[in-house]
Design an enzyme around this catalytic site. Sequence first.
Site, PDB file in Angstrom:
ATOM      1  N   PRO A  11       0.784  -1.239   0.000  1.00  0.00           N
ATOM      2  CG  PRO A  11      -0.195  -1.126   2.112  1.00  0.00           C
ATOM      3  CD  PRO A  11       0.492  -2.083   1.152  1.00  0.00           C
ATOM      4  CG  ASN A  12      -0.156   4.159   1.440  1.00  0.00           C
ATOM      5  OD1 ASN A  12      -1.180   4.710   1.046  1.00  0.00           O
ATOM      6  ND2 ASN A  12      -0.092   3.460   2.557  1.00  0.00           N
ATOM      7  NE  ARG A  19       4.196   6.505   1.763  1.00  0.00           N
ATOM      8  CZ  ARG A  19       4.380   5.245   2.150  1.00  0.00           C
ATOM      9  NH1 ARG A  19       4.800   4.345   1.278  1.00  0.00           N
ATOM     10  NH2 ARG A  19       4.177   4.901   3.406  1.00  0.00           N
ATOM     11  CE1 TYR A  24       7.537   6.769   3.037  1.00  0.00           C
ATOM     12  CE2 TYR A  24       8.871   4.784   2.775  1.00  0.00           C
ATOM     13  CZ  TYR A  24       7.912   5.505   3.462  1.00  0.00           C
ATOM     14  OH  TYR A  24       7.332   4.967   4.581  1.00  0.00           O
ATOM     15  CG  ASN A  73       8.401  -2.169   0.072  1.00  0.00           C
ATOM     16  OD1 ASN A  73       7.798  -2.219   1.141  1.00  0.00           O
ATOM     17  ND2 ASN A  73       9.031  -1.095  -0.347  1.00  0.00           N
ATOM     18  CB  ALA A  76       1.485  -0.193   6.216  1.00  0.00           C
ATOM     19  CD  GLU A  97      11.057  -7.860   5.467  1.00  0.00           C
ATOM     20  OE1 GLU A  97      10.599  -6.916   6.143  1.00  0.00           O
ATOM     21  OE2 GLU A  97      11.456  -8.944   5.974  1.00  0.00           O
ATOM     22  CG  HIS A  99      11.183  -2.615   4.349  1.00  0.00           C
ATOM     23  ND1 HIS A  99       9.816  -2.535   4.293  1.00  0.00           N
ATOM     24  CD2 HIS A  99      11.459  -3.812   4.910  1.00  0.00           C
ATOM     25  CE1 HIS A  99       9.292  -3.623   4.824  1.00  0.00           C
ATOM     26  NE2 HIS A  99      10.268  -4.416   5.196  1.00  0.00           N
ATOM     27  NE  ARG A 106      10.210   5.222   8.616  1.00  0.00           N
ATOM     28  CZ  ARG A 106       9.255   5.162   7.695  1.00  0.00           C
ATOM     29  NH1 ARG A 106       9.355   4.316   6.696  1.00  0.00           N
ATOM     30  NH2 ARG A 106       8.188   5.937   7.793  1.00  0.00           N
TER      31      ARG A 106
HETATM   32  C1  DHK Z   1       7.236   1.464   2.990  1.00  0.00           C
HETATM   33  C2  DHK Z   1       6.118   1.783   3.729  1.00  0.00           C
HETATM   34  O1  DHK Z   1       5.003   2.139   3.156  1.00  0.00           O
HETATM   35  C3  DHK Z   1       6.127   1.784   5.179  1.00  0.00           C
HETATM   36  O2  DHK Z   1       4.887   1.372   5.717  1.00  0.00           O
HETATM   37  C4  DHK Z   1       7.212   0.873   5.664  1.00  0.00           C
HETATM   38  C5  DHK Z   1       8.415   0.876   3.575  1.00  0.00           C
HETATM   39  C6  DHK Z   1       8.539   1.171   4.992  1.00  0.00           C
HETATM   40  C7  DHK Z   1       9.669   1.248   2.817  1.00  0.00           C
HETATM   41  O3  DHK Z   1      10.627   1.805   3.420  1.00  0.00           O
HETATM   42  O4  DHK Z   1       9.738   0.934   1.621  1.00  0.00           O
HETATM   43  O5  DHK Z   1       7.369   0.901   6.858  1.00  0.00           O
END
Ligand code: DHK
Length: 147
Positions: A11-12, A19, A24, A73, A76, A97, A99, A106
């Site tokens: 998500p997102n 964002r 990011y 990835n 959340a 995995e 991120h 964090r």
């Molecule tokens: C991306 C997200 O959306 C967060 O919820 C994670 C992750 C971190 C990232 O660092 O790619 O915690």
Amino acid sequence: MTKPIYVLNGPNLNRLGTREPEIYGTTTLAEIEAMCRRAAGKHPLRFHQSNAEHEIIDWIHDAIDQGGGIIINAAAYTFTSLAILDALKMFPGPIVELHISNIHRRESMYRNSLVSQAATAVIVGLGANGYRAAVAAMLELINRKAK
Ligand code: DHK
């Protein structure tokens, strides 16, 4: 037939580029997909993103049936979804995995990854370049497994 690598995004992540750029960066998901395809070269690769947990689980099931490796990835859902962990536990191949941010540096809510319980390896904090590193690592894991 070479089994494809599945790159699954949660998500997102479809909002990457605008964002929280301080966390990011400004690379978009489309640019990340292009990076993954370049890094994979001739190796087939499936790239997906969803804000819906069930869709991510459906792609993991696809990978169980026809994939050679999973790069995930889960965003959340990494910290909340037992369902995604249960699905990953059924996957017989390597799981990386990933991120973009260093989740271990964090807030505490980002530190206990459920996905890590099924992962072969974890990459954090390399920014969008982490995807390129994940594809390179996955190709090695797949080739090592094939030997
Ligand atoms: C991306 C997200 O959306 C967060 O919820 C994670 C992750 C971190 C990232 O660092 O790619 O915690």
